[in-house]
Scaffold this active site. Structure first.
Site, short mmCIF file in Angstrom:
data_model
loop_
_atom_site.label_atom_id
_atom_site.label_comp_id
_atom_site.label_asym_id
_atom_site.label_seq_id
_atom_site.Cartn_x
_atom_site.Cartn_y
_atom_site.Cartn_z
CG HIS A 1 -2.00 0.98 1.22
ND1 HIS A 1 -3.17 0.81 1.95
CD2 HIS A 1 -2.14 2.17 0.60
CE1 HIS A 1 -3.96 1.85 1.76
NE2 HIS A 1 -3.35 2.70 0.96
CG HIS B 1 -1.25 6.49 -1.88
ND1 HIS B 1 -2.46 6.39 -2.51
CD2 HIS B 1 -1.42 5.93 -0.66
CE1 HIS B 1 -3.34 5.79 -1.71
NE2 HIS B 1 -2.74 5.50 -0.58
NE ARG C 1 -0.13 11.59 -3.10
CZ ARG C 1 -1.02 10.94 -2.36
NH1 ARG C 1 -1.75 9.96 -2.89
NH2 ARG C 1 -1.21 11.26 -1.11
CG ASN D 1 -5.35 7.40 -4.34
OD1 ASN D 1 -4.37 6.69 -4.52
ND2 ASN D 1 -5.49 8.17 -3.29
CG HIS E 1 -10.19 3.48 2.11
ND1 HIS E 1 -9.14 4.37 2.19
CD2 HIS E 1 -11.04 3.83 3.10
CE1 HIS E 1 -9.36 5.22 3.19
NE2 HIS E 1 -10.53 4.92 3.75
CG HIS F 1 -6.02 1.99 5.64
ND1 HIS F 1 -7.36 1.77 5.48
CD2 HIS F 1 -5.64 2.76 4.59
CE1 HIS F 1 -7.77 2.40 4.39
NE2 HIS F 1 -6.74 2.98 3.82
CG ASP G 1 -2.35 4.55 3.56
OD1 ASP G 1 -2.22 4.88 2.36
OD2 ASP G 1 -3.32 4.91 4.25
CG HIS H 1 -0.87 14.36 1.45
ND1 HIS H 1 -1.65 14.55 0.33
CD2 HIS H 1 -1.41 13.30 2.08
CE1 HIS H 1 -2.62 13.66 0.30
NE2 HIS H 1 -2.50 12.87 1.35
C1 NCD Z 1 -4.38 8.35 1.20
C2 NCD Z 1 -3.81 9.31 0.18
O1 NCD Z 1 -3.47 10.41 0.53
O2 NCD Z 1 -3.67 8.92 -1.00
N1 NCD Z 1 -4.73 9.00 2.42
C3 NCD Z 1 -4.98 8.42 3.62
O3 NCD Z 1 -5.33 9.11 4.57
N2 NCD Z 1 -4.80 7.13 3.87
C4 NCD Z 1 -5.53 7.73 0.53
C5 NCD Z 1 -6.07 6.57 1.27
O4 NCD Z 1 -5.40 5.54 1.41
O5 NCD Z 1 -7.20 6.68 1.70
ZN ZN Z 2 -3.83 4.61 0.88
#
Ligand code: NCD
Ligand code: ZN
Length: 415
Positions: free
Chosen positions: A46, A48, A50, A81, A165, A213, A279, A283
């Protein structure tokens, strides 16, 4: 002997697979790891990374997979996503093209399941599916409740794994001041996870279902009872919701009260949690450091997940066998990858760990381009060396490998 540390030698063949494990192996080029502990490298189900993205992005395939390598992670499954979301075959292929020559470790590409998704044709190109039941970063419109069973059945028919999710928005509560992790927990309560899971289970026959998660022991118990897979993150294991914390500690699902957090840790320690994932949601600090209600959810973690938990092993609070199973073995099996165990025939994706060397996490020294960590100052044990297919890719905190990671698809028969 399984579950015990012992002196061994590992023989690696020309293809980078483990060919022999014995007290002593003759011949070949030898490397002496002293009394470092050799464990299989981790797989993170898991993250991201981006790509692609239109907004202020900090992470990339290049930085994110290098961060993974430094954190002892040899394969990452990248979430869909993005902007735009990965919800059609052409976008999977575009992502594959972007990844070429960039990857420090292997990559598995998730495809997003939505009401309009061409699930069948995506199943032929993607590595796994992801379904969001509530709005989150990049996902504004989750599928309607009534459409979920047929989506699950169509995913099951592809043979690919599905990560969900699981938070049910109808169970969210109105909170007048969304100003802290405590308020966020009140707004998105544990019942929202329970309700989402009740709506998913038992699921159609043949579905390889994994719940992302899980934030509380009660939720873990519900999923375990169904026989499906689930993961926990270091943030839900180690951080509780606190009144004074900033939006850097805003995640979905929320951080929970101290007693819930402690209960989840006990479940994990007892070996009752199948998978550990980060996860990793990188950001930019700028968008996190704004008013709590407006800031996005999520925190970075791919580089620090294993090191934080190796530190718990060093402190004697966690068994290395439990960690290895949740971070290395089960996530690799789940994705149909043949690494994650010290066993003949597995890829020699390995870590050398020196448990005498620990240091505090300093975000400024991490390779993730994110630049901040919710675990700033926490002690951690970073793996000293990381081998992929028998080749050294990390030595003493530096990435020294080639950008030859590949986009992989599951091979459930082999794994
Ligand atoms: C994740 C994200 O920022 O892509 N944020 C989060 O709080 N876990 C998206 C997600 O896994 O829901
Ligand atoms: Zn996530």
């Amino acid at each position: 002997m399984r579950g015990k540390l012992q002196p061994i030698e590992i023989g690696i063949d020309g293809e980078g697979r483990i060919a022999r494990i014995a007290k002593s192996i003759r011949g070949g080029v030898r490397e002496d790891l002293g009394d470092r502990v050799l464990i299989p490298a981790a797989t993170d189900l898991h993250v991201h990374l981006r790509e692609p993205s239109t907004g202020p992005r900090v992470e990339s395939f290049r930085s994110g997979t290098e961060a993974a390598a430094l954190g002892g992670v040899t394969a990452v499954a990248d979430m869909p996503n993005t902007e735009p979301p990965i919800d059609r075959p052409a976008r999977v292929r575009e992502k594959q093209d972007r990844a070429r020559g960039e990857l420090a470790v292997d990559l598995i590409l998730y495809a997003a399941v939505g009401p309009q998704t061409a699930i069948e044709s995506l199943g032929a190109v993607a590595g796994a599916f992801k379904l969001y039941l509530s709005p989150t970063t990049g996902i504004e419109q989750p599928p309607e409740e009534g459409s979920v069973p047929s989506l699950l059945a169509r995913v099951a028919a592809t043979g690919l794994s599905l990560t969900v999710h699981a938070e049910e928005p109808l169970a969210f509560r109105t909170v007048t001041k969304l100003d802290s992790p405590i308020a966020w927990d009140a707004h998105r309560p544990i019942e929202a996870e329970q309700r989402a899971i009740a709506g998913l289970l038992p699921g159609p026959p043949g579905l390889r279902l994994h719940i992302a998660h899980v934030s509380a022991p009660a939720v873990a118990n519900s999923v375990r009872g169904s026989g499906h897979s689930f993961e926990v993150t270091p943030q839900h294991l180690l951080l509780a919701a606190r009144r004074d914390d900033s939006a850097r500690f805003k995640v979905n699902p929320p951080l929970r009260p101290p007693a819930i957090r402690a209960g989840l840790w006990d479940e994990f320690r007892a070996g009752r949690v199948p998978v550990l994932s980060s996860d990793h949601a990188p950001h930019p600090a700028l968008v996190k450091d704004q008013e709590f209600a407006r800031a996005p959810s999520g925190m970075p973690g791919v580089e620090t997940t294993l090191p934080l938990l190796l530190e718990k092993v060093r402190e004697g609070e966690l068994g290395l066998d439990v960690l290895q199973s949740a971070a290395c073995d089960r996530p690799a099996r789940w994705l149909g990858l043949s690494h994650g165990r010290l066993a003949v025939g597995e890829r020699a994706n390995l870590l050398a760990v020196d448990f005498r060397r620990h240091r505090p996490i300093q975000a400024a020294r991490l390779r993730t381009a994110c630049g901040w960590s919710a675990f700033e100052g926490w002690e951690a044990v970073f793996p000293e060396r990381h081998y992929r297919d028998g080749q050294l890719i990390v030595a003493d905190g530096e990435f020294v490998g080639a950008r030859n990671g590949v986009v992989v698809r599951p091979d459930y028969a082999r794994a």
